[in-house]
Design a protein around this motif. Structure first.
Motif, PDB file in Angstrom:
ATOM      1  N   GLU A   1       0.445  -0.434   0.320  1.00 53.37           N
ATOM      2  CA  GLU A   1      -0.500  -0.069   0.391  1.00 53.37           C
ATOM      3  C   GLU A   1       0.632   0.837  -0.364  1.00 53.37           C
ATOM      4  O   GLU A   1       0.125   2.412  -0.824  1.00 53.37           O
ATOM      5  CB  GLU A   1      -1.320  -0.042   1.168  1.00 53.37           C
ATOM      6  N   GLY A   2       1.902   1.023   0.626  1.00 53.10           N
ATOM      7  CA  GLY A   2       2.955   2.450   1.274  1.00 53.10           C
ATOM      8  C   GLY A   2       3.778   2.269  -0.608  1.00 53.10           C
ATOM      9  O   GLY A   2       3.781   3.680  -0.767  1.00 53.10           O
ATOM     10  N   ALA A   3       3.599   1.194  -1.427  1.00 52.63           N
ATOM     11  CA  ALA A   3       4.717   1.778  -3.158  1.00 52.63           C
ATOM     12  C   ALA A   3       3.336   2.062  -3.941  1.00 52.63           C
ATOM     13  O   ALA A   3       3.868   3.107  -4.019  1.00 52.63           O
ATOM     14  CB  ALA A   3       5.088   0.029  -3.174  1.00 52.63           C
ATOM     15  N   MET A   4       1.813   1.672  -3.423  1.00 51.77           N
ATOM     16  CA  MET A   4       1.102   2.096  -4.640  1.00 51.77           C
ATOM     17  C   MET A   4       0.563   3.688  -3.858  1.00 51.77           C
ATOM     18  O   MET A   4       0.622   4.431  -5.024  1.00 51.77           O
ATOM     19  CB  MET A   4      -0.172   1.665  -4.258  1.00 51.77           C
ATOM     20  N   ALA A   5       1.360   4.585  -2.957  1.00 49.75           N
ATOM     21  CA  ALA A   5       1.304   6.211  -2.656  1.00 49.75           C
ATOM     22  C   ALA A   5       1.893   6.609  -3.368  1.00 49.75           C
ATOM     23  O   ALA A   5       2.336   7.605  -3.481  1.00 49.75           O
ATOM     24  CB  ALA A   5       1.482   5.694  -1.266  1.00 49.75           C
ATOM     25  N   ALA A   6       3.352   5.766  -3.820  1.00 50.88           N
ATOM     26  CA  ALA A   6       4.433   6.227  -4.224  1.00 50.88           C
ATOM     27  C   ALA A   6       4.430   5.911  -5.692  1.00 50.88           C
ATOM     28  O   ALA A   6       5.262   6.563  -6.195  1.00 50.88           O
ATOM     29  CB  ALA A   6       5.613   6.138  -3.612  1.00 50.88           C
ATOM     30  N   THR A   7       3.059   5.890  -6.613  1.00 55.03           N
ATOM     31  CA  THR A   7       2.927   5.403  -7.857  1.00 55.03           C
ATOM     32  C   THR A   7       3.891   6.953  -8.297  1.00 55.03           C
ATOM     33  O   THR A   7       3.966   7.016  -9.523  1.00 55.03           O
ATOM     34  CB  THR A   7       2.050   5.131  -8.502  1.00 55.03           C
ATOM     35  N   GLY A   8       3.867   7.711  -8.000  1.00 50.11           N
ATOM     36  CA  GLY A   8       4.156   9.237  -8.882  1.00 50.11           C
ATOM     37  C   GLY A   8       5.960   9.561  -9.498  1.00 50.11           C
ATOM     38  O   GLY A   8       5.719   9.883  -9.842  1.00 50.11           O
ATOM     39  N   ARG A   9       6.125   8.960  -7.957  1.00 52.36           N
ATOM     40  CA  ARG A   9       7.576   9.338  -8.103  1.00 52.36           C
ATOM     41  C   ARG A   9       8.485   7.656  -8.712  1.00 52.36           C
ATOM     42  O   ARG A   9       9.193   7.751  -9.595  1.00 52.36           O
ATOM     43  CB  ARG A   9       8.519   9.030  -6.550  1.00 52.36           C
ATOM     44  N   ALA A  10       7.798   6.787  -9.089  1.00 51.60           N
ATOM     45  CA  ALA A  10       8.087   5.656  -9.830  1.00 51.60           C
ATOM     46  C   ALA A  10       8.316   6.034 -11.002  1.00 51.60           C
ATOM     47  O   ALA A  10       9.276   5.708 -12.554  1.00 51.60           O
ATOM     48  CB  ALA A  10       7.127   4.570  -9.967  1.00 51.60           C
ATOM     49  N   ARG A  11       7.841   6.669 -11.880  1.00 55.36           N
ATOM     50  CA  ARG A  11       8.515   7.458 -13.449  1.00 55.36           C
ATOM     51  C   ARG A  11       9.948   7.626 -13.372  1.00 55.36           C
ATOM     52  O   ARG A  11      10.001   8.137 -14.705  1.00 55.36           O
ATOM     53  CB  ARG A  11       7.526   7.746 -13.809  1.00 55.36           C
ATOM     54  N   PHE A  12      10.237   8.023 -12.078  1.00 56.60           N
ATOM     55  CA  PHE A  12      11.958   9.231 -12.138  1.00 56.60           C
ATOM     56  C   PHE A  12      12.873   7.572 -12.024  1.00 56.60           C
ATOM     57  O   PHE A  12      13.842   8.244 -12.131  1.00 56.60           O
ATOM     58  CB  PHE A  12      11.860  10.143 -11.433  1.00 56.60           C
ATOM     59  N   THR A  13      12.212   6.433 -11.384  1.00 58.34           N
ATOM     60  CA  THR A  13      13.248   5.291 -10.756  1.00 58.34           C
ATOM     61  C   THR A  13      13.092   4.554 -12.062  1.00 58.34           C
ATOM     62  O   THR A  13      12.641   3.813 -13.240  1.00 58.34           O
ATOM     63  CB  THR A  13      12.107   4.592 -10.340  1.00 58.34           C
ATOM     64  N   GLY A  14      14.132   4.277 -11.512  1.00 56.88           N
ATOM     65  CA  GLY A  14      15.000   2.265 -13.112  1.00 56.88           C
ATOM     66  C   GLY A  14      16.169   1.973 -12.183  1.00 56.88           C
ATOM     67  O   GLY A  14      16.743   2.330 -10.594  1.00 56.88           O
ATOM     68  N   ALA A  15      16.330   0.422 -13.101  1.00 52.25           N
ATOM     69  CA  ALA A  15      17.091  -0.223 -11.828  1.00 52.25           C
ATOM     70  C   ALA A  15      18.467   0.067 -12.406  1.00 52.25           C
ATOM     71  O   ALA A  15      18.758   1.124 -12.903  1.00 52.25           O
ATOM     72  CB  ALA A  15      16.752  -1.643 -12.575  1.00 52.25           C
TER      73      ALA A  15
END
Length: 295
Positions: free
Chosen positions: A199-213
């Motif tokens: 649930e916490g990870a879902m709340a940070a979806t907006g940050r995911a587009r700047f994120t990569g492996a």
């Protein structure tokens, strides 16, 4: 080269203006001439960054939203690679220019040397130093492939809002820790259990587009880096039962101590962004004809 769609647009516009003022009819190799001009403009922008004050994460996030939509930011992150952008941001402007032009676009060192005002041998050394940092230290090969699969799946589920897929990757007793700079909060945060962590990870979806492996101290993790500036990493602990621990780190001192490298350095340069999207790296021979406009 720049890791910023807005700055890339500025560089192209400036190059267009210089070309419109030059007698390009005398240029025998227009592609190489334009590569030279774009390289000089990009070098100026990179050097100018060193005089800018630090901006908070919110400012970078807002700039990225204004400069491009989520789809364009995701394309930049996925095609160029967040890890590559992060490592490039640690290089000097000259190292960055030499590495990108030579290793990604096969520009010969004889063509790079005038841009950085050094000899071809010195330009070669710049690219070599940058290459070592991009590849990072020697990482154990065991399990890296499996780690990459899990991390990629974690990121895809977070970006896509797929709660059940994310839940399936987590061990039932997974623990997430976040330092006080992540949210931020007065004290560090600890969350236990697969469902609360998901649930916490879902709340940070907006940050995911700047994120990569990225390879973080030799293990596959996730790096969030708007405009290539490292702001947060997720460090994972894996077992056969799934992800057992996630450490979210945003403390700048701790971030500075983490070695960041490409998760798959062997594939470096295989794909680059072109006018029509990803495609093979383009070879740019040396320019001939009138000199490209100076700085």
């Amino acid at each position: 080269m720049l890791g910023s769609l807005a700055e890339a647009d500025d560089a192209v516009q400036e190059t267009w203006l210089r070309a419109s003022r030059a007698d390009i009819g005398q240029v025998e190799n227009l592609t190489a001439w334009l590569t030279t001009v774009v390289g000089r403009v990009s070098l100026n922008l990179l050097r100018a960054r060193r005089t800018r004050r630090e901006e908070p994460l919110e400012a970078y996030t807002a700039d990225a939203r204004e400069a491009a939509g989520p789809e364009e930011e995701a394309l930049l992150a996925d095609s160029v690679g967040v890890a590559l952008l992060v490592v490039l941001d640690t290089l000097t402007p000259d190292e960055r220019l030499a590495f990108v032009l030579h290793d990604l676009f096969a520009v010969p060192f004889d063509g790079i040397a005038p841009l950085v005002e050094r000899t071809p041998a010195a330009a070669r050394q710049l690219a070599s130093r940058a290459r070592r940092r991009v590849r990072g230290g020697t990482a154990p090969a065991a399990d890296l492939g499996r780690q990459r699969e899990v991390v990629d799946a974690f990121l895809a589920a977070t970006r896509g809002g797929d709660f059940e897929a994310l839940l399936s990757l987590l061990h039932p007793d997974v623990v997430l820790t976040a330092d006080r700079f992540v949210v931020p909060t007065p004290e560090p945060i600890t969350v236990s259990g697969a469902r609360p962590v998901a649930e916490g990870a879902m709340a940070a979806t907006g940050r995911a587009r700047f994120t990569g492996a990225a390879l973080l101290d030799g293990r596959v993790g996730l790096a969030m880096a708007p405009h290539g500036r490292l702001r947060l990493v997720l460090l994972f602990t894996f077992t056969d039962g799934g992800i057992t621990r996630i450490d979210a780190v945003a403390d700048r001192e701790r971030l500075a101590g983490i070695e960041v490298a490409l998760p798959d350095p062997a594939g470096l340069g295989a794909v680059v962004l072109g006018p029509a999207g990803p495609g093979p790296a383009a070879r740019a021979p040396e320019a001939s004809g009138p000199a490209a406009p100076g700085d």
